[in-house]
Structures are given as structure tokens and as C-alpha cells.
Design an enzyme around this catalytic site. Structure first.
Site, short mmCIF file in Angstrom:
data_model
loop_
_atom_site.label_atom_id
_atom_site.label_comp_id
_atom_site.label_asym_id
_atom_site.label_seq_id
_atom_site.Cartn_x
_atom_site.Cartn_y
_atom_site.Cartn_z
N TYR A 133 -12.35 -1.50 -3.89
CA TYR A 133 -12.88 -1.78 -2.28
C TYR A 133 -14.20 -1.68 -2.40
CZ TYR A 133 -8.17 -2.03 -0.33
OH TYR A 133 -6.66 -2.48 0.20
N GLU A 142 -9.33 -10.16 -8.07
CA GLU A 142 -8.59 -8.74 -7.66
C GLU A 142 -7.26 -9.03 -8.69
OE1 GLU A 142 -9.87 -8.52 -2.80
OE2 GLU A 142 -7.91 -9.23 -3.43
N HIS A 177 -2.26 -5.33 1.29
CA HIS A 177 -3.54 -5.92 1.04
C HIS A 177 -3.09 -7.41 1.14
CE1 HIS A 177 -7.49 -6.99 -0.61
NE2 HIS A 177 -6.86 -7.47 -1.21
N ASN A 236 -2.11 0.25 6.84
CA ASN A 236 -1.51 -1.01 7.15
C ASN A 236 -0.70 -1.88 6.11
OD1 ASN A 236 -3.55 -1.98 5.64
ND2 ASN A 236 -4.80 -2.99 7.15
N LYS A 241 0.85 -1.40 -0.08
CA LYS A 241 -0.05 0.18 0.01
C LYS A 241 0.70 1.20 -0.14
CE LYS A 241 -4.23 -2.14 2.28
NZ LYS A 241 -5.12 -2.10 3.36
P1 IDP Z 1 -8.05 -6.70 5.61
O1 IDP Z 1 -7.14 -5.73 4.75
O2 IDP Z 1 -7.23 -7.15 6.77
O3 IDP Z 1 -8.53 -7.76 4.93
P2 IDP Z 1 -10.66 -5.50 5.68
O4 IDP Z 1 -11.64 -5.66 6.81
O5 IDP Z 1 -10.98 -6.16 4.27
O6 IDP Z 1 -9.13 -5.71 6.33
O7 IDP Z 1 -10.37 -4.05 5.22
C1 IDP Z 1 -10.01 -3.41 4.21
C2 IDP Z 1 -8.84 -2.21 4.61
O8 IDP Z 1 -9.78 -1.24 4.92
C3 IDP Z 1 -7.92 -2.52 5.80
O9 IDP Z 1 -6.76 -3.43 5.29
C4 IDP Z 1 -7.66 -1.13 6.15
O10 IDP Z 1 -6.81 -0.44 5.33
C5 IDP Z 1 -9.07 -0.63 6.10
N1 IDP Z 1 -9.77 -0.60 7.27
C6 IDP Z 1 -10.30 -1.76 7.83
N2 IDP Z 1 -10.84 -1.66 8.99
C7 IDP Z 1 -10.65 -0.08 9.29
C8 IDP Z 1 -11.00 0.72 10.33
O11 IDP Z 1 -11.59 0.48 11.32
N3 IDP Z 1 -10.58 2.00 10.12
C9 IDP Z 1 -9.93 2.39 9.21
N4 IDP Z 1 -9.35 1.76 8.28
C10 IDP Z 1 -9.92 0.36 8.24
MG MG Z 2 -10.08 -7.82 3.19
#
Ligand code: IDP
Ligand code: MG
Length: 139
Positions: free
Chosen positions: A51, A128, A117, A114, A11
Site C-alpha cells: 500500500y 500487484e 481489494h 471493507n 481482506k
Molecule cells: P479502494 O480499495 O476502493 O481502491 P483506496 O482509496 O485505494 O480504495 O484505499 C485503499 C484502502 O484503504 C481501502 O480499501 C480501505 O481499506 C482503506 N481506506 C481508504 N480510505 C479510507 C479512509 O478514509 N479511512 C480508513 N481507511 C480507508
Molecule cells: Mg485502490
């Protein structure tokens, strides 16, 4: 449906912080073969499309704006049990909860920025991967 492939992005935060090499090294060192790889960027429109499953979530707007804030690396990876093994290697969505040694534990700073992905299912890995790569770009 193939169960040996996953899709990943490095990312914008991890790219900007200079972690491309270290993250690719972790991926390869943990037995994933790179089938496709590109350095590119998502427009806000493309990030929103990628997304779209999260469009009802409160963080969707911030996520789209973050994911279109700078270049990313996109890749298709191959390994037995790829989806589960890669989710294990990247660690929890919230890096403060990610296991020591995982990519998010090592390279991520917050739950939104984070670092990486990872696909959550075979079906989404295929969708994807197709979002980013043509048949001529995978090996
Ligand atoms: P993942 O990337 O671990 O699969 P997902 O729940 O699919 O997590 O969420 C997609 C992305 O959305 C996350 O990687 C993160 O960048 C963002 N995200 C998820 N939950 C939150 C939140 O509570 N606050 C802000 N960003 C979030
Ligand atoms: Mg996810």
C-alpha cells in the site's frame, strides 16, 4: 499491457467473518476465471510495501495494521474488461455507499475493513499480481 486481468484480496475482516466461500462464489458466478489463488498473510512490512502509494494518507498506519492483522486470500482474475467490471462488482470503498448486491455491500462493515481489494488499473494489476505470485503459480 493486458486489459483482461485484475488482482484481488479477500481482506482479514472477510476471512475472519467466514466469507471466503461466498466471495469466491460471487467472483466465479460473475464470470471471472481464477488464474492464481493463495491463502497467506501479510507482515506489517509487506502490507506497507503493498500500500506504499497511500503512505502520505492519514489512514496509512491503520490500513497497514489492519491488513497485517490476519490471513488473506490473494488472487489473479481474468475476464474481458476485468478492472472496470471487478470494481463494479466490489462496490464503493465505503460499504455504506456500495450498491446493493456488491461484495462490499454484502460483506463489509466499514471503510477500512471493507472485505476486498480490487486493482484500479492494468498497470497496478500487473504489479500487484507479481507481488504475490511467481510464474509457476498462475494458470
Ligand atoms: P479502494 O480499495 O476502493 O481502491 P483506496 O482509496 O485505494 O480504495 O484505499 C485503499 C484502502 O484503504 C481501502 O480499501 C480501505 O481499506 C482503506 N481506506 C481508504 N480510505 C479510507 C479512509 O478514509 N479511512 C480508513 N481507511 C480507508
Ligand atoms: Mg485502490
Amino acid at each position: 499491457m493486458e486489459s483482461n486481468k485484475t488482482f484481488t484480496m479477500i481482506k482479514p475482516d472477510a476471512v475472519a467473518n467466514g466469507h471466503i466461500g461466498a466471495i469466491l462464489d460471487k467472483i466465479i458466478g460473475n464470470g471471472f476465471k481464477i488464474l492464481a489463488l493463495k491463502y497467506t498473510a501479510l507482515s506489517a512490512e509487506k502490507a506497507g510495501e503493498f500500500y506504499s502509494v497511500h503512505k502520505e494518507r492519514p489512514f496509512y498506519k491503520d490500513l497497514v495494521s489492519f491488513m497485517s492483522s490476519g490471513p488473506i486470500i490473494a488472487a489473479i482474475l481474468e475476464k474481458d474488461n476485468a478492472i472496470e467490471d471487478y470494481r463494479k462488482l466490489i462496490g464503493a470503498t465505503d460499504p455504506s455507499k456500495a450498491e446493493p448486491g456488491t461484495i462490499r455491500n454484502l460483506f463489509a462493515k466499514s471503510i477500512d475493513a471493507n472485505a476486498v481489494h480490487g486493482s484500479d488499473s492494468d498497470e497496478n494489476a500487473a504489479i500487484e499480481g507479481n507481488f504475490f505470485f511467481s510464474a509457476f503459480e498462475r494458470f
